[in-house]
Design a protein around this motif. Structure first.
Motif, PDB file in Angstrom:
ATOM      1  N   ASN A  33       0.830  -1.207   0.000  1.00  0.00           N
ATOM      2  CA  ASN A  33       0.000   0.000   0.000  1.00  0.00           C
ATOM      3  C   ASN A  33       0.866   1.259   0.000  1.00  0.00           C
ATOM      4  O   ASN A  33       0.556   2.232  -0.685  1.00  0.00           O
ATOM      5  N   HIS A  34       1.938   1.235   0.779  1.00  0.00           N
ATOM      6  CA  HIS A  34       2.836   2.398   0.836  1.00  0.00           C
ATOM      7  C   HIS A  34       3.440   2.689  -0.535  1.00  0.00           C
ATOM      8  O   HIS A  34       3.424   3.835  -0.998  1.00  0.00           O
ATOM      9  N   GLU A  35       3.955   1.675  -1.180  1.00  0.00           N
ATOM     10  CA  GLU A  35       4.579   1.904  -2.491  1.00  0.00           C
ATOM     11  C   GLU A  35       3.539   2.346  -3.518  1.00  0.00           C
ATOM     12  O   GLU A  35       3.807   3.213  -4.355  1.00  0.00           O
ATOM     13  N   GLY A  49       1.001   4.061  -2.790  1.00  0.00           N
ATOM     14  CA  GLY A  49       0.753   5.456  -2.429  1.00  0.00           C
ATOM     15  C   GLY A  49       1.669   6.409  -3.179  1.00  0.00           C
ATOM     16  O   GLY A  49       1.260   7.510  -3.571  1.00  0.00           O
ATOM     17  N   HIS A  50       2.910   5.996  -3.406  1.00  0.00           N
ATOM     18  CA  HIS A  50       3.824   6.833  -4.194  1.00  0.00           C
ATOM     19  C   HIS A  50       3.364   6.926  -5.651  1.00  0.00           C
ATOM     20  O   HIS A  50       3.447   7.988  -6.258  1.00  0.00           O
ATOM     21  N   LEU A  51       2.882   5.833  -6.210  1.00  0.00           N
ATOM     22  CA  LEU A  51       2.361   5.904  -7.589  1.00  0.00           C
ATOM     23  C   LEU A  51       1.167   6.851  -7.662  1.00  0.00           C
ATOM     24  O   LEU A  51       0.922   7.472  -8.706  1.00  0.00           O
ATOM     25  N   ARG A  61       8.799  13.476   0.107  1.00  0.00           N
ATOM     26  CA  ARG A  61       7.816  12.561  -0.483  1.00  0.00           C
ATOM     27  C   ARG A  61       7.172  11.659   0.557  1.00  0.00           C
ATOM     28  O   ARG A  61       6.575  10.639   0.213  1.00  0.00           O
ATOM     29  N   HIS A  62       7.308  12.020   1.811  1.00  0.00           N
ATOM     30  CA  HIS A  62       6.642  11.283   2.879  1.00  0.00           C
ATOM     31  C   HIS A  62       5.863  12.261   3.754  1.00  0.00           C
ATOM     32  O   HIS A  62       6.062  13.472   3.689  1.00  0.00           O
ATOM     33  N   CYS A  63       4.967  11.710   4.545  1.00  0.00           N
ATOM     34  CA  CYS A  63       4.029  12.495   5.352  1.00  0.00           C
ATOM     35  C   CYS A  63       4.595  12.689   6.757  1.00  0.00           C
ATOM     36  O   CYS A  63       5.252  11.804   7.292  1.00  0.00           O
TER      37      CYS A  63
HETATM   38 ZN   LIG Z   1       8.181   5.678   0.791  1.00  0.00          ZN
END
Ligand SMILES: [Zn+2]
Ligand SMILES: [Zn+2]
Length: 256
Positions: free
Chosen positions: A185-187, A189-191, A212-214
Motif C-alpha cells: 500500500n505504501h509503495e 501510495g507513491h504511484l 515525499r513522505h508524510c
Molecule cells: Zn516511501
C-alpha cells in the motif's frame, strides 16, 4: 526532463531515504515519454481519476515463486478500491516467471526484468501497473537496513518479497500479511503521487526531512513507520492507514 533525483527518497521504504542518487538508474534512453516509462508520480492523476482510464489492471509478476499471501493481495485491492475512481473495476492478474539472477538485484536488473516479463500495458480505457515480486534482496541491503519495495517508475513497483518474508516469519516480528500490506500500500501510495509527488499538497504535511513522505505519525506514508531500520517495524500490530491530509490530497487530484 525531470531526473530520477528523488528516486531513493520515494523508493526506499526502509533505508536512509534521502540524499543519495547513486542508485538512480532508470533515467535513460528508454525514458522518452512512452506511457509506462515516465517518472514516479507522473500517472497519479490518471490512476485516481476516471476521465481517461476508468479501469485499472494490476499485473503481479512472481519471480521464481516469490508470492504474497492471498489476503495481502485482497488488502491491496481494497485499498485501491477505496481511493481510486475506477467505475469499470480493478482487475488483478497474476503470472509467474523464472529468472536466473545472481545473489541480489540492482534497480537496473529490476528494470530489465520488468522489460522482459511485463505483458500488461495501458490501452483504451485501462491503465496498467506492474508489480514485480523478486526472490532476492536489493543489492544495497546491509544488516537490518534493507529495502522492502520501490516505486521506480510511473506504473512500476518492485517488492523484495524474500526480504519481507525474512522479517515476518517468527515471533516478535509482524505478521506477514501486515508487513506485506504495509509495503504494497505504501509503495502504491507513491504511484498515486504521495506525498507531493505529482499529487499537489492541500495542506503542508510533507516531512521536511524525508521528502515525499508524510509528517503525520502513524500515517501509511509516514517515513518513520519504516524509517532507518527494519527493527523499527518489528512491533507493528496493524496495517497503517492514510491520514486525512493524505486522503484530502488524493481527493483533490481526482481520487475518492
Ligand atoms: Zn516511501
Ligand atoms: Zn499522511
Amino acid at each position: 526532463m525531470r531526473k530520477y533525483g528523488f528516486w531513493l527518497a520515494i523508493a526506499f521504504l526502509i533505508v536512509g531515504c534521502a540524499s543519495d542518487d547513486s542508485n538512480d538508474v532508470v533515467d535513460g534512453p528508454g525514458n522518452n515519454g512512452n506511457a509506462n516509462l515516465r517518472n514516479t508520480g507522473d500517472s497519479a492523476e490518471e490512476l485516481l481519476r476516471s476521465d481517461n482510464f476508468d479501469q485499472l489492471e494490476v499485473e503481479l509478476i512472481y519471480v521464481n515463486g516469490a508470492r504474497p499471501e492471498t489476503t495481502s493481495i485482497n488488502n491491496l485491492k481494497s485499498f485501491l478500491q477505496a481511493r481510486l475512481n475506477k467505475p469499470n473495476g480493478i482487475n488483478i492478474v497474476e503470472r509467474n516467471v523464472t529468472n536466473d539472477a545472481g545473489d541480489d538485484y540492482s534497480i537496473e536488473e529490476v528494470s530489465d526484468l520488468e522489460n522482459s516479463s511485463r505483458t500488461s500495458f495501458s490501452r483504451d480505457q485501462t491503465i496498467a501497473v506492474s508489480v514485480l515480486f523478486v526472490d532476492k534482496p536489493n543489492d544495497g541491503d546491509e544488516g537490518n537496513s534493507v529495502v522492502l519495495g520501490s516505486a521506480y517508475r510511473n506504473t512500476s513497483l518492485v517488492i523484495y518479497q524474500s526480504t519481507i518474508e525474512r522479517f515476518s516469519r517468527s515471533v516478535n516480528q509482524p505478521s506477514r500479511v501486515d508487513l506485506e500490506s504495509t509495503v504494497y500500500n505504501h509503495e502504491f501510495g507513491h504511484l498515486l503521487g504521495l506525498v507531493n509527488l505529482g499529487t499537489p499538497l492541500q495542506s503542508q504535511h510533507e516531512d521536511a526531512e524525508n521528502d515525499r513522505h508524510c509528517n503525520v505519525d502513524g500515517c501509511l506514508m509516514f517515513f518513520q513507520i519504516n524509517g532507518g531500520n527494519i527493527l523499527d517495524m518489528m512491533n507493528m500490530t496493524s496495517i497503517p492507514q492514510l491520514d486525512p491530509q493524505c486522503i484530502a490530497d488524493l481527493q483533490a487530484n481526482g481520487g475518492k
